[in-house]
Design a protein around this motif. Structure first.
Motif, short mmCIF file in Angstrom:
data_model
loop_
_atom_site.label_atom_id
_atom_site.label_comp_id
_atom_site.label_asym_id
_atom_site.label_seq_id
_atom_site.Cartn_x
_atom_site.Cartn_y
_atom_site.Cartn_z
N THR A 190 -50.75 18.45 13.55
CA THR A 190 -51.27 17.20 13.03
C THR A 190 -50.96 17.17 11.65
O THR A 190 -50.80 15.95 11.17
CB THR A 190 -52.92 17.36 13.06
OG1 THR A 190 -53.26 17.42 14.61
CG2 THR A 190 -53.53 16.39 12.57
N THR A 191 -50.34 17.95 10.98
CA THR A 191 -49.77 18.04 9.31
C THR A 191 -48.71 16.99 9.39
O THR A 191 -48.59 16.58 8.25
CB THR A 191 -49.32 19.43 9.02
OG1 THR A 191 -48.51 19.95 10.06
CG2 THR A 191 -50.82 20.25 9.02
N MET A 192 -48.01 16.53 10.38
CA MET A 192 -47.11 15.62 10.23
C MET A 192 -47.41 14.54 9.62
O MET A 192 -46.55 13.89 8.59
CB MET A 192 -46.47 15.40 11.63
CG MET A 192 -45.50 14.47 11.50
SD MET A 192 -44.76 14.39 13.24
CE MET A 192 -43.24 13.08 12.81
N ILE A 193 -48.74 14.28 9.45
CA ILE A 193 -49.18 12.89 8.97
C ILE A 193 -49.25 13.02 7.57
O ILE A 193 -49.15 11.93 6.85
CB ILE A 193 -50.39 12.42 9.63
CG1 ILE A 193 -50.57 10.67 9.57
CG2 ILE A 193 -51.53 13.31 9.21
CD1 ILE A 193 -49.43 9.93 10.30
N ASP A 194 -49.15 14.15 6.98
CA ASP A 194 -49.36 14.54 5.59
C ASP A 194 -48.00 13.68 4.94
O ASP A 194 -47.95 13.45 3.77
CB ASP A 194 -49.34 15.76 5.32
CG ASP A 194 -50.60 16.60 5.57
OD1 ASP A 194 -51.70 16.11 5.94
OD2 ASP A 194 -50.54 17.73 5.68
N GLY A 195 -46.85 13.73 5.55
CA GLY A 195 -45.66 13.07 5.05
C GLY A 195 -45.79 11.64 4.65
O GLY A 195 -45.03 11.06 3.80
N LEU A 196 -46.89 10.93 5.23
CA LEU A 196 -47.15 9.65 5.10
C LEU A 196 -48.24 9.60 3.89
O LEU A 196 -48.69 8.37 3.68
CB LEU A 196 -47.46 8.75 6.28
CG LEU A 196 -47.71 7.37 6.07
CD1 LEU A 196 -46.52 6.58 5.63
CD2 LEU A 196 -48.37 6.72 7.64
N ALA B 63 -39.56 9.76 7.14
CA ALA B 63 -39.23 10.65 8.36
C ALA B 63 -38.77 11.94 7.94
O ALA B 63 -39.22 12.95 8.62
CB ALA B 63 -38.13 9.73 9.29
N ASP B 64 -38.26 12.13 6.89
CA ASP B 64 -37.93 13.47 6.33
C ASP B 64 -39.27 14.15 5.83
O ASP B 64 -39.14 15.41 6.04
CB ASP B 64 -36.93 13.09 5.38
CG ASP B 64 -35.55 12.63 5.55
OD1 ASP B 64 -35.00 12.80 6.81
OD2 ASP B 64 -34.52 12.40 4.78
N ARG B 65 -39.70 13.51 5.21
CA ARG B 65 -41.23 14.03 4.69
C ARG B 65 -42.02 14.56 5.79
O ARG B 65 -42.69 15.79 5.91
CB ARG B 65 -41.84 13.28 3.59
CG ARG B 65 -41.16 12.69 2.66
CD ARG B 65 -42.13 11.58 1.64
NE ARG B 65 -41.12 10.98 0.87
CZ ARG B 65 -41.57 10.02 -0.14
NH1 ARG B 65 -43.01 9.74 -0.20
NH2 ARG B 65 -40.52 9.40 -0.84
N ALA B 66 -42.10 13.66 6.79
CA ALA B 66 -42.79 13.84 8.05
C ALA B 66 -42.23 15.07 8.75
O ALA B 66 -43.10 15.82 9.36
CB ALA B 66 -43.05 12.90 8.91
#
Length: 889
Positions: free
Chosen positions: A208-214, A291-294
């Motif tokens: 779920t942490t992927m959304i931290d990239g946004l 996308a890179d940050r995510a």
């Protein structure tokens, strides 16, 4: 009671007086500007939800005073804006909700009170498997088989979407949960009930942490904890330390975002960030796309942090426009973030907040790399892969060792596949999968893979036909831009056809290997290899027959598929020789960053996102045709082997039971370090000789109908039998890998479930001994529910991964931790003793408790109930029991 901060509420736009927000700048508190941006989101949520009951003014003060309080183990409440679930964890959550309705009714309450209060989205993405590949109709066949296998589960979920308010289901075939969240579900700023506030999310999946990239603060929790949030409870968390991760410089032209994330993963594992937030800053962040940050944020569980946060900046705002969000709403988002001091300019160091500590990475120092062969944090430079694997072959059995005898390192097994002769050896690639949310969300690496495939085909290179190749995009947008840019046909020519939209190989849904390949691997006892663009490569996860698994960027997955082995030095050895006899090296076909970016600018456009997501909830005809019951209480089918009413609430009364001392417990299993939730509760295939297989056979099913453990998480009878059923389990009581243990009263070696049943029938409680990082890996609530059903009353470990400890608490299983400097070795514990754990009457967070052994030895351990709320859950026998009592009273 009214909110004590009501005086800072004002309209965001004077022309719309009914749309308000809590203007944090009006606190006029100098501490606010020094807070990490991630902590500002915790602060805003505490202020907005302050009712002097669940959230108190003192909690707000503690968060404002973060710089001092971060080291003091202070508990703060957090109410996320929404919850997100995938189907493996979502099915048991909806099963629990259905069972809770039954329990509330039995206790005389209103069952319809059991309803999500906090908005929840459930994305069905974990069910599809790579049964078919390298065929033009692989996608259709895999999706048809997915529905055939999972019809019961899908009908149940459809019932849930109709029976429960505030629960939205995204049908199968739509994409991977975290990519759908990033591209479609994320709001960045919520506009709800007349208020603007930061979007935040907890999910029943660790990535779920992927959304931290946004710039949306989110992390994974156990399904049990998520259910409580859905029911309106705040998460109780210890105010975290925040590690500032400063990015500098520019990546080299041949480096991918995957290389960057694997480098960061290893670095942060070394730094030690378990239980902490990581917040990225510095001018290097401005060089990274969303996308890179995510991609970096997605891998957060692999370095052990709670969250990996990138504050919102102008690049984030641009991404919202690029992905087809409404432009007026996007401008409103920017205006709100500017008003509350949450819009970041990474090139402006005067905005840098205070951090607990700061670590740095110069992006220019990153080199192409992979991770493996058994853990995501074990980074290996591509230039060292051949040498590293050959060292691992002979090394002692462990994270970097297979203990193959030196005289067998060059073993070769000949086999026949589809009428042609081939050879396999140690290091042969048998699975090559472009898979998982981590990388398929990133156009730069996906287009990079497509351009490499194009150049490889044009150079005359091929992939051996027995290698199981697959492409499982995280959303329909990926297929769209791969097709429009003209690279899809080249991917297909190399065997990388689209096989489904879901997690697939990354979660062990890799499907069967050809029988002749399996026979060759078995015959030669070969260390065969899976190469995947995923985020997890723990033992036994990807496929039972790939003992070595490496995480790699999508272009490298294709490169290793072409080579057919990872025992290759790309700098010195050719990928292959074409029909003209020319040697083709990787450098000849590797696309540069500039090439990729030019294609991305041309083909990844807003219209694609709009077109794909406008019809996401209605496009699946098979889902639309499902017939689901409409009753508010679920009618359990006793014949179902997928959906079963769980026994968690059997005998539950309104009155609390006083926790009792655990007398004379036997040790069910004794582990070393890094036992993962995959070891405790595997998600992959059900072995034919396992207790779960015997149960399913007794219900009239054939092995072809077993499906996976993940798909059967709605049935406790299967999941209890699947607990500790990983074929790579290393139990110190047994001298070989496997899901067995010793039943000490009889001295017999039994399957873990069978031993636990014997203990249960004799009335003996059980405990588990473990080393460091117990419960690492996926946020799998069955890794706590399963041991609970086996009769495990406590776990004694050196340390815990955050989510799993929380899940144990949620099930009423006591997480005990050795005192600093102590472990099973220093205390002389063999695990063959019997343990009495003294539970005092007046429990306090993190108190020491006494453990007495039948040998006469006594020692103390820390009872890891970290907050008063966790103790409340324990007194209730778990978080769900607490919620039922609350709703029924």
């Amino acid at each position: 009671m009214s909110n004590p901060f009501v005086q800072i509420v004002e309209p965001l736009d004077p022309k719309q007086p009914l749309k308000k927000f809590f203007n944090l700048s009006k606190l006029e508190d100098v501490r606010y500007a020094h807070l990490p941006f991630s902590i500002r989101i915790l602060l805003e949520a505490a202020i907005r939800n302050c009712d002097e009951f669940l959230v108190k003014k003192g909690d707000v003060e503690n968060i404002l005073n973060w710089k001092v309080m971060q080291h003091k183990n202070v508990e703060v409440p957090f109410k996320p804006a929404r919850v997100i679930l995938q189907d493996f964890t979502g099915v048991p959550a909806v099963v629990d909700f259905a069972a809770m309705r039954d329990a509330v009714k039995k206790l005389g309450g209103d069952p319809e009170k059991i309803n999500p209060i906090c908005p929840a989205d459930l994305v069905i993405d974990h069910s599809i498997q790579v049964d078919f590949n390298r065929q033009p109709d692989s996608l259709q066949k895999n999706q048809e088989l997915e529905f055939e296998r999972n019809k019961e589960r899908f009908e149940f979920l459809k019932w849930g979407s109709q029976a429960f308010k505030n629960l939205r289901i995204i049908p199968p075939g739509s994409g991977i949960i975290h990519q759908v969240n990033l591209e479609y579900l994320a709001r960045v700023v919520m506009d709800q009930d007349g208020y603007y506030y930061p979007d935040s999310v907890v999910g029943t999946d660790s990535h779920t942490t992927m959304i931290d990239g946004l710039g949306v603060l989110g992390w994974g929790v156990g399904g049990i904890e998520a259910e409580a949030v859905m029911l309106g409870q705040p998460i109780s968390m210890v105010l975290p330390e925040v590690v500032g991760y400063k990015l500098l410089g520019n990546p080299q032209p041949l480096v991918t975002s995957t290389d960057i994330v694997l480098t960061i993963t290893k670095h942060l594992r070394q730094v030690g960030v378990v239980g902490k937030f990581v917040e990225f800053f510095g001018p290097g962040v401005a060089q990274l796309s969303i996308a890179d940050r995510a991609t970096i944020a997605n891998m957060c569980p692999e370095y052990g942090a709670t969250a990996a946060y990138f504050p919102v900046d102008d690049i984030s705002i641009g991404y919202l426009v690029q992905t087809g969000r409404d432009k007026e709403k996007v401008m409103c988002i920017k205006r709100y973030l500017e008003a509350v001091g949450m819009l970041r300019d990474f090139t402006n160091s005067s905005q840098d907040p205070d951090f607990t500590q700061v670590v740095e990475l110069d992006l220019h120092t990153v080199v192409p790399c992979c991770s493996g062969p058994k853990r995501p944090q074990d980074k290996v430079a591509v230039s060292d892969m051949k040498k590293d694997f050959e060292t691992c072959l002979g090394a002692k059995q462990g994270f970097k060792g297979f203990q193959i005898a030196p005289d067998r390192h060059n073993s070769i097994v000949k086999f026949n596949f589809e009428g042609h002769d081939f050879e396999l050896s140690h290091g042969s690639v048998v699975i090559a999968a472009i898979t998982s949310c981590t990388n398929t969300s990133n156009p730069s690496v996906m287009l990079g893979a497509g351009l490499l495939a194009k150049k490889a085909v044009e150079a005359g290179l091929t992939v051996k036909p027995y290698i199981k190749t697959s492409l499982s995009p995280g959303s329909g947008v990926v297929t769209y831009y791969l097709r429009e840019s003209g690279v899809m046909r080249y991917l297909s020519q190399l065997g990388f056809d689209v096989v489904g939209y879901g997690c697939m190989t990354c979660i062990g849904n890799s499907g069967p290997l050809p029988e002749s390949v399996v026979e060759a691997i078995t015959q030669g006892d070969l260390v065969a290899v899976g190469v995947l663009s995923g985020n997890r490569n723990f033992e036994g996860r990807v496929h039972p027959n790939t003992r070595a698994n490496y995480l790699a960027s999508p272009p490298l997955v294709i490169a290793y598929a072409i080579a057919g082995t990872i025992r290759i030095d790309f700098e010195k050895e050719p990928l292959g020789i074409n029909a003209s006899g020319k040697k083709i090296f990787l450098k000849d076909i590797w696309p540069t960053r500039n090439e990729i970016q030019a294609v991305e600018r041309q083909f990844v456009i807003p219209g694609m996102f709009k077109e794909v997501y406008e019809k996401i909830e209605t496009v699946n005809k098979a889902w639309n045709a499902l017939d689901a019951p409409s009753d508010k209480l679920y009618t359990w089918n006793p014949k179902s082997t997928y959906i079963k009413s769980p026994p968690f609430f059997d005998g539950l009364t309104l009155a609390l039971q006083t926790p009792k001392t655990i007398e004379g417990a036997y040790v069910l299993l004794s582990f070393g370090d890094s036992v993962t939730t995959d070891h405790i509760s595997p998600a992959g295939n059900i072995a034919r000789n396992s207790p779960a297989a015997r149960y399913l056979t007794s219900r009239g099913l054939t092995p072809r109908e077993f499906n996976s453990y993940g798909s059967r998480r709605g049935n406790d009878a299967v999941m209890a039998r699947g607990t500790f059923a990983n074929i790579r389990l290393v139990n110190k009581f047994i001298d070989k890998q496997g899901p067995q243990t010793i039943h000490f009263p009889s001295g017999e070696t039994l399957d873990v479930f069978d031993a636990a049943e014997r203990y249960k029938q004799a009335g003996h409680p059980l405990i588990v001994l473990a080393g460091k990082e117990y419960g690492a890996g996926s946020s799998r609530d069955w890794a706590a529910k399963g041991p609970f059903l086996l009769g495990v009353k406590a776990v004694l470990a050196e340390s815990y991964e955050r989510i799993h400890r929380s899940n144990l608490v949620g099930m009423g299983v006591i997480p005990l931790q050795y005192l600093p400097g102590e472990d099973a070795g220093t205390l002389g514990l063999t695990g063959r003793e019997r343990y009495t754990i003294i539970i005092p009457e007046n429990l306090k967070p993190q108190m020491n408790v006494q453990i007495k052994l039948d040998t006469g030895k006594t020692f103390n351990a820390i009872m890891r109930f970290d907050t008063d709320v966790e103790l409340t859950y324990f007194h209730n026998g778990g978080i769900l029991n607490y919620m039922i009592r609350k709703m029924a009273s």
